[in-house]
Design an enzyme around this catalytic site. Structure first.
Site, PDB file in Angstrom:
ATOM      1  N   SER A   7       0.809 -15.493   0.068  1.00  0.00           N
ATOM      2  CA  SER A   7       1.958 -14.620  -0.103  1.00  0.00           C
ATOM      3  C   SER A   7       2.267 -13.895   1.181  1.00  0.00           C
ATOM      4  O   SER A   7       1.478 -13.898   2.106  1.00  0.00           O
ATOM      5  CB  SER A   7       1.658 -13.586  -1.194  1.00  0.00           C
ATOM      6  OG  SER A   7       0.569 -12.772  -0.786  1.00  0.00           O
ATOM      7  N   CYS A   8       3.409 -13.286   1.185  1.00  0.00           N
ATOM      8  CA  CYS A   8       3.773 -12.314   2.200  1.00  0.00           C
ATOM      9  C   CYS A   8       4.660 -11.295   1.515  1.00  0.00           C
ATOM     10  O   CYS A   8       5.245 -11.580   0.471  1.00  0.00           O
ATOM     11  CB  CYS A   8       4.525 -12.951   3.362  1.00  0.00           C
ATOM     12  SG  CYS A   8       3.527 -14.044   4.398  1.00  0.00           S
ATOM     13  N   ASP A   9       4.762 -10.136   2.079  1.00  0.00           N
ATOM     14  CA  ASP A   9       5.634  -9.101   1.534  1.00  0.00           C
ATOM     15  C   ASP A   9       6.364  -8.434   2.688  1.00  0.00           C
ATOM     16  O   ASP A   9       5.742  -8.034   3.675  1.00  0.00           O
ATOM     17  CB  ASP A   9       4.826  -8.056   0.762  1.00  0.00           C
ATOM     18  CG  ASP A   9       4.152  -8.653  -0.466  1.00  0.00           C
ATOM     19  OD1 ASP A   9       4.807  -8.723  -1.507  1.00  0.00           O
ATOM     20  OD2 ASP A   9       2.977  -9.059  -0.371  1.00  0.00           O
ATOM     21  N   GLU A  94       9.099 -15.366   4.354  1.00  0.00           N
ATOM     22  CA  GLU A  94       8.274 -15.589   3.168  1.00  0.00           C
ATOM     23  C   GLU A  94       8.351 -17.062   2.779  1.00  0.00           C
ATOM     24  O   GLU A  94       9.382 -17.712   2.964  1.00  0.00           O
ATOM     25  CB  GLU A  94       8.808 -14.771   1.979  1.00  0.00           C
ATOM     26  CG  GLU A  94       9.138 -13.332   2.288  1.00  0.00           C
ATOM     27  CD  GLU A  94       7.939 -12.427   2.152  1.00  0.00           C
ATOM     28  OE1 GLU A  94       7.001 -12.823   1.437  1.00  0.00           O
ATOM     29  OE2 GLU A  94       7.936 -11.353   2.742  1.00  0.00           O
ATOM     30  N   ASN A 189       7.961 -13.910  -1.827  1.00  0.00           N
ATOM     31  CA  ASN A 189       7.699 -15.274  -2.277  1.00  0.00           C
ATOM     32  C   ASN A 189       8.468 -15.713  -3.513  1.00  0.00           C
ATOM     33  O   ASN A 189       7.932 -16.451  -4.345  1.00  0.00           O
ATOM     34  CB  ASN A 189       6.202 -15.462  -2.542  1.00  0.00           C
ATOM     35  CG  ASN A 189       5.380 -15.380  -1.279  1.00  0.00           C
ATOM     36  OD1 ASN A 189       4.563 -14.491  -1.150  1.00  0.00           O
ATOM     37  ND2 ASN A 189       5.594 -16.272  -0.339  1.00  0.00           N
TER      38      ASN A 189
END
Length: 428
Positions: A7-9, A94, A189
């Site tokens: 994931s990324c945020d 993302e 994501n």
């Protein structure tokens, strides 16, 4: 077996969501646990007409002039997970999966597009136009981690400058964009753009209709039309993080600062600070973009994994030429496994000096938790000193010229502290 979480945020707070008339940008980069993320600075450059540019996997035409950039990037690739340029633009990306299949073969990585947008765009909208133009021309695709096991995806982006922010979501060569109208926004994501579309690929709706995903008559909702029927576990897990990130932003709506953004990126209960299985937060970034163009932008990077056990170090674009070698990974030239064909058949040691010192310190902390807490407290004091000096600069109490070397000073102090113990006070 369920897919491992990745994931990324990305976050942004615009006035009046943030304090002091600042735009605040933040991102965690969640990647394979052992992947090294380096922080690199490239000055503005000029190129002769007809030059070519070697990206991670493919060559594209080079432009005649690029902006100065600062990037946090996986050490094996050309592109970056996040970064900023000297025009006050920040971009993060993302991973997403859509109904459009990920094209086989090598093209531009989403991370390449981040870097290209920063090198060529003097505003968030201009960077968005750069990315969409390159996407339509060259496509996106290729191996997204340093492994022979196939792994690729489509991308979404958060693009921010001093006055506005944009969300860009892609499906193959197709894209849709939405201007951020609220005071706070985050992406994580998954496709988030519904019917409120600000700009789009001219063939977007035609493709959706031809595929039978949209009847051509009802409301066109991009996320509903293009989200996969059976989304990967990664996208399902992102829903909880997305809700948690939105809640954290709204809790501080009207008072978001760089410190608040750092606390959000350090939040483990929400999953935003990831530490799960084979993936973790390998790098983090926070930026302060004053709406007053006479004030400099400040960009904070950890250059090490896990922001809950790292410190953010501030970088300011200046004429300073101090070397960043201590946060830049070794280079392996044509022998690099990421460049040799077939790719990724072996591993090399990409650790930079700060990464090595940080990992050794974490190992020592695990064997002595009490000492580890003391280490963390002292490092956070160093971070607080930097934040205080940045605040003094932005309020006009001290000159920005005095802080041009602050990032490098912090890196050196952090390494010395890891190796020799606590510094004996004074300026970091």
């Amino acid at each position: 077996m369920a897919e491992p979480p990745v994931s990324c945020d990305c976050f942004v707070s615009m006035p009046p969501g943030s304090s002091h008339n600042h735009v605040i940008f933040g991102k965690n980069s969640d990647r394979p646990r052992d992947e090294v993320q380096e922080v690199v600075h490239y000055p503005a450059s000029s190129y002769p007409p007809g030059s070519t540019l070697e990206c991670t996997f493919i060559q594209i035409p080079q432009v005649e002039q690029t902006h100065a950039i600062i990037l946090s990037k996986p050490a094996w690739m050309w592109g970056a997970e996040m970064g900023a340029n000297d025009q006050g633009v920040c971009i993060g990306n993302e991973a997403v999966w859509t109904r459009e299949p990920v094209a086989p073969g090598e093209a531009l990585l989403g991370m390449d597009l981040v870097r290209l947008g920063l090198e060529r765009g003097d505003s968030a909208w201009a960077a968005l136009a750069v990315i969409t133009g390159l996407l339509e021309q060259h496509g996106q695709g290729g191996q997204c981690r340093e492994s022979p096991e196939p792994f690729s995806y489509h991308n979404t982006f958060l693009l921010v400058d001093r006055s506005e922010a944009w969300v860009l979501e892609t499906a193959g060569r197709l894209w849709v964009a939405q201007k951020v109208t609220g005071p706070v926004k985050n992406i994580s994501n998954q496709l988030t753009i519904g019917a409120e579309i600000s700009a789009e690929h001219p063939e977007l709706r035609g493709v959706a209709q031809a595929q039978g995903w949209w009847d051509g008559e009802g409301e066109f909702n991009f996320s509903q039309v293009f989200s996969p029927e059976n989304p990967p576990a990664r996208m399902e897990l992102a829903k909880q993080r997305y809700r948690g990130g939105t809640e954290l932003l709204h809790q501080h709506n009207g008072s978001v600062t760089a410190e608040v953004m750092m606390s959000i990126l350090r939040d483990k209960p929400s999953g935003i600070c990831m530490d799960s299985g084979g993936f973790c937060t390998t790098g983090s970034m926070v930026s302060i973009l004053p709406t007053d163009p006479s004030l400099p932008c400040i960009h904070f990077f950890t250059a090490t994994p896990d922001p809950s056990r790292s410190i953010f170090k501030p970088f300011i674009f200046s004429d300073c030429s101090t070397s960043m070698s201590r946060v830049v990974s070794p280079q392996f030239g044509p022998a690099d496994p990421a460049r040799k064909q077939p790719r990724f058949q072996s591993q090399v040691d990409r650790r930079h000096d700060l990464y090595k010192a940080h990992q050794e310190a974490l190992s020592a902390m695990e064997s002595n938790p009490d000492e580890g807490l003391a280490v963390y407290d002292i490092l956070r004091d160093l971070e607080s000193q930097c934040l205080s000096e940045i605040a003094a600069m932005l309020s006009g109490e001290i000159s920005g010229d005095e802080l041009g070397d602050l990032f490098f000073d912090c890196v050196d102090t952090e390494i010395k502290f890891y190796q020799c113990g606590a510094p004996s006070g004074g300026h970091p």
